[in-house]
Scaffold this active site. Structure first.
Site, PDB file in Angstrom:
ATOM      1  CB  THR A   1       5.556  -5.922  -1.917  1.00 10.81           C
ATOM      2  OG1 THR A   1       6.651  -4.921  -1.929  1.00 10.81           O
ATOM      3  CG2 THR A   1       5.020  -6.053  -3.323  1.00 10.81           C
ATOM      4  CG  ASP A   2       1.943  -7.078   2.864  1.00 14.69           C
ATOM      5  OD1 ASP A   2       1.872  -5.905   2.814  1.00 14.69           O
ATOM      6  OD2 ASP A   2       0.952  -7.865   2.639  1.00 14.69           O
ATOM      7  CE  LYS A   3       9.754  -8.920   8.779  1.00 14.06           C
ATOM      8  NZ  LYS A   3       9.526  -8.961  10.323  1.00 14.06           N
TER       9      LYS A   3
END
Length: 529
Positions: free
Chosen positions: A146-148
């Protein structure tokens, strides 16, 4: 009787010139079989070489001299006691706010979910100090990255852990912040890899319904739409005047709050020229900044009181349904070309909930079930679907984005995105006759729901109110300066965020005015077939 040597040579040559077809077929067949056998032997040899190299590297690592880890004072830390480790699947949930994504970074100062997890594993005694600073030593793998700022109600990581302690789960959670939870630790087969053995993934995106309102009258995008609508009305969907009624209501509220038509005209001129004329800098002692602030306050209140119609909600569901199936999503990520086979992704289902109101704002929940997703893919899918509704375009326009033509699709805010949970149907099916338990998040559903409500949903709702993320995002798009249709530089392949709109108009504008927009596209698709 003597024979002339020259005659013998001539006879030999003539014999060679008369081919024997039967022998040639046998030779070719034997040669083909030989090549196939040789190829299989080479594959087997290469496979044995690779396994031998891996075994040698492992032995070399085990026999290598231990290099001690130093403490803060530079003194060596004694090597950890070797304890038996088991391959496990760790089921986790987390709030991504304040973290630079899930994946651990080379820079130890970068805050990530995995960094906090590994520190908790070490403190709880689930892994050794040596393994806590090198993920490869424990055979670590993540199911979904998952990204920021992106949250996860359920995710899985796999690794080798020390799980002799019956209280290991409690000890790990005691060493984690409340925004990161371990739901369960489960024994798996030795060859288990949570990324490769994941059958599919469920994601959820929370979207305020006001994001589907048409662009503000007078904005660049609104003007672009109206120009084309007047020329080609058959290419646009009738929204039953829902958008116009909303903006008429907003204009009345401007006047109720003391904003005059002169104020509105000044602001429109300011945005069109991006400068304030000296002779109009003040109107009744109000600066341009004050007027703009008051206008935005009225618009913000109007958006939050907006309630989506059944007609528009069903239209959005129809747009999202066009993502289902196997399609080329090269336009929905970065660094992928149309010919790249990895650009093709399989979307199993999309589900859009009934609207619900939280803190005065109406939301919808969009769930996407897919085999796998690429970087930014879901955020771009949500943005594209929203733009089609906001521009009153037909739902089947989604299909055009799967073509080879490159278009630029903005990313919707990361605020609303969360990983619901991965699914391991194929792996669980193989385990039905084994002693291992299946990987299933349903047993933790109550804990996960409570966690989502407290640490994910509430943060999303509150952050939207504080920062107006969606209002700012779509407002930026509406005012973004894009070339008019006749200014587009086709030869130089100039890409703007509204290429999908221009491409649609150019491709379908010559169709009969009597045809509906969806019929126009369906006819085109049939023609191509």
């Amino acid at each position: 009787m003597s024979t002339d040597p020259q005659e013998i040579e001539i006879k030999d040559v003539k014999m060679d010139e008369q081919p024997n077809t039967t022998n040639q077929d046998q030779i070719i067949s034997t040669s083909t079989t030989s090549i196939e056998n040789e190829s299989k032997q080479n594959q087997q040899i290469n496979s044995r070489k690779i396994k031998t190299k891996e075994r040698q590297d492992r032995q070399k690592y085990e026999q290598s001299e231990y290099v001690a880890i130093l403490d803060e004072n530079g003194k060596p830390i004694p090597k950890s006691e070797r304890k038996p480790k088991k391959k496990v699947a760790v089921m986790i949930g987390y709030c991504g706010t304040g973290y630079n994504g899930l994946q651990i970074q080379n820079d130890p100062n970068v805050k990530t979910i995995e960094k906090d997890l590994y520190e908790a594993f070490y403190k709880a005694g689930a892994i050794s100090l040596e393994n806590s600073i090198d993920l490869k030593k424990s055979g670590f793998q993540r199911c979904a990255r998952t990204d920021k700022g992106v949250h996860a109600a359920g995710n899985v990581i796999s690794l080798k852990m020390i799980i002799e302690d019956s209280d290991i789960l409690k000890k790990i959670n005691n060493n984690l912040p409340e925004t990161i939870r371990v739901w369960g630790i489960q024994r798996t087969t030795k060859g288990y890899d949570c990324r490769k053995m994941c059958s599919s993934r469920w994601y959820e995106y929370l979207l305020p319904t006001y994001s589907l309102i048409s662009p503000k009258p007078g904005s660049r995008l609104f003007n672009l739409i109206e120009i084309e609508r007047k020329k080609y009305p058959h290419l646009f969907i009738n929204d039953l005047e829902e958008n116009s009624k909303f903006w008429e209501s907003t204009t009345k509220e401007y006047f109720n709050q003391g904003i005059t038509q002169q104020d509105l005209d000044l602001v429109e001129k300011y945005y069109s020229t991006e400068e304030i004329p000296n002779d109009e800098q003040h109107i009744e002692n109000k600066t341009i900044e004050t007027i703009i602030k008051k206008i935005k306050s009225v618009e913000n209140q109007q958006r939050r009181s907006y309630r989506i119609s059944t007609h528009k909600l069903n239209r959005f569901r129809e747009v999202m349904s066009n993502y289902k199936g196997t399609n080329n999503f090269h336009n929905f990520t970065i660094g992928k070309s149309f010919k790249d086979t990895s650009s093709k992704r399989y979307i199993i289902d999309t589900i859009t909930s009934q609207p619900f109101v939280i803190n005065g704002t109406e939301w919808i929940s969009i769930k996407l079930h897919g085999q796998s997703f690429m970087l930014h893919q879901i955020r771009k899918m949500i943005c594209m679907a929203s733009l089609i509704i906001r521009c009153d375009l037909p739902s089947l326009l989604i299909k055009d984005s799967f073509k080879q033509t490159k278009i630029n699709i903005p990313k919707a805010p990361s605020l609303g995105l969360l990983l619901e949970n991965p699914v391991f149907d194929a792996y669980n099916f193989k385990l039905k006759d084994n002693l291992y338990d299946i990987i299933d998040f349903n047993k933790y559903s109550e804990q996960m729901l409570e966690f989502k409500m407290k640490y994910i949903y509430d943060k999303i709702y509150n952050e939207e109110i504080e920062q107006n993320s969606f209002y700012g995002f779509f407002g930026f798009i509406d005012s973004y300066k894009v070339p008019e249709n006749d200014e587009i530089d086709i030869k130089n392949n100039m890409i703007t965020i509204f290429d999908f709109f221009h491409n649609y108009i150019n491709e379908y504008k010559d169709k009969s005015v009597e045809s509906s927009s969806n019929d126009v596209i369906e006819e085109k698709i049939e023609e191509r077939k």
